[in-house]
Design an enzyme around this catalytic site. Structure first.
Site, short mmCIF file in Angstrom:
data_model
loop_
_atom_site.label_atom_id
_atom_site.label_comp_id
_atom_site.label_asym_id
_atom_site.label_seq_id
_atom_site.Cartn_x
_atom_site.Cartn_y
_atom_site.Cartn_z
N ASN A 48 0.84 -1.19 0.00
CA ASN A 48 0.00 0.00 0.00
C ASN A 48 0.88 1.25 0.00
O ASN A 48 1.96 1.29 0.59
CB ASN A 48 -1.01 0.01 1.15
CG ASN A 48 -0.42 -0.15 2.53
OD1 ASN A 48 0.59 -0.81 2.71
ND2 ASN A 48 -1.07 0.44 3.51
N VAL A 49 0.40 2.26 -0.72
CA VAL A 49 1.10 3.54 -0.86
C VAL A 49 0.10 4.63 -0.52
O VAL A 49 -0.84 4.88 -1.29
CB VAL A 49 1.63 3.72 -2.30
CG1 VAL A 49 2.42 5.03 -2.40
CG2 VAL A 49 2.50 2.54 -2.72
N GLU A 50 0.25 5.22 0.65
CA GLU A 50 -0.73 6.22 1.10
C GLU A 50 -0.39 7.60 0.58
O GLU A 50 0.78 7.95 0.40
CB GLU A 50 -0.80 6.21 2.62
CG GLU A 50 -1.34 4.87 3.14
CD GLU A 50 -1.61 4.85 4.62
OE1 GLU A 50 -1.14 5.76 5.34
OE2 GLU A 50 -2.29 3.90 5.07
N SER A 51 -1.45 8.38 0.35
CA SER A 51 -1.34 9.77 -0.07
C SER A 51 -1.78 10.66 1.08
O SER A 51 -2.69 10.29 1.84
CB SER A 51 -2.25 10.01 -1.28
OG SER A 51 -2.49 11.38 -1.45
N ALA A 52 -1.16 11.85 1.17
CA ALA A 52 -1.57 12.81 2.18
C ALA A 52 -3.03 13.22 1.98
O ALA A 52 -3.69 13.69 2.91
CB ALA A 52 -0.66 14.04 2.13
N CYS A 59 -4.03 0.69 -2.54
CA CYS A 59 -3.94 -0.52 -1.72
C CYS A 59 -2.91 -1.48 -2.30
O CYS A 59 -2.57 -1.44 -3.48
CB CYS A 59 -5.28 -1.23 -1.67
SG CYS A 59 -6.56 -0.36 -0.77
N GLU A 61 -3.18 -4.65 -2.95
CA GLU A 61 -3.68 -5.55 -3.98
C GLU A 61 -3.61 -4.90 -5.36
O GLU A 61 -3.18 -5.51 -6.35
CB GLU A 61 -5.13 -5.96 -3.69
CG GLU A 61 -5.31 -6.76 -2.41
CD GLU A 61 -5.59 -5.90 -1.19
OE1 GLU A 61 -5.03 -4.78 -1.11
OE2 GLU A 61 -6.35 -6.36 -0.33
N CYS A 99 -10.51 -2.84 -4.36
CA CYS A 99 -9.64 -3.95 -4.76
C CYS A 99 -10.46 -5.14 -5.24
O CYS A 99 -10.04 -5.86 -6.16
CB CYS A 99 -8.74 -4.36 -3.60
SG CYS A 99 -7.49 -3.09 -3.25
#
Ligand code: THU
Length: 140
Positions: A48-52, A59, A61, A99
């Protein structure tokens, strides 16, 4: 799905757990790793790569499925055998709604296996996760 050899299954779980450690999750603190196993044995991983902005978070997946497309292009419907989802939660984490839609479109015949930190697991077919799904077949 044909039963997968224990060695291949353990390798996929290990890859999902390893990529989970590279998650970018400064906002939730919830790291997720996914490993997509193709029918030819290849394994592609994503985290997972979160954004501000929160809403633009990707996610694990979808990250892993994107890696598959980037490497292989469009896939045959039965190309993905298994998607392993690893988290640090106490208990398996099922995929979110977004997902599930991607799984229907890119891995419709796969099994999804969620593995928790404590070793507990749960699995579903993609059809179980999103019955009566919208697909491109409905588009004119
Ligand atoms: N997350 C995933 O990576 N996969 C899911 O199916 C559920 C949620 C991530 C998104 C976000 O970075 C964090 O978990 C908390 O929602």
């Amino acid at each position: 799905m044909q039963p997968m050899e224990a060695e291949a299954l353990n390798e996929a779980i290990a890859k999902a757990r390893a990529v989970m450690l590279r998650a970018h999750a400064p906002h939730s603190g919830f790291r997720v790793g996914a490993a997509v196993v193709l029918s030819d044995g290849a394994v592609f991983a994503g985290c997972n790569v979160e954004s501000a902005s929160y809403g633009l978070t990707l996610c694990a997946e979808r990250s892993a499925l994107s890696a598959v497309i980037a490497a292989r292009g469009s896939l045959a419907a039965d190309a993905v055998r298994l998607v392993v989802v690893a988290t640090e939660a106490d208990g398996p984490t099922p995929p979110c709604g977004a997902c599930r839609q991607w799984l229907v479109e890119f891995a419709p015949n796969a099994e999804v296996l969620a593995v928790a930190r404590d070793g507990r697991s749960a699995s579903w077919s993609v059809a179980e996760l999103l019955p009566d799904a919208f697909t491109g077949d409905q588009l004119p």
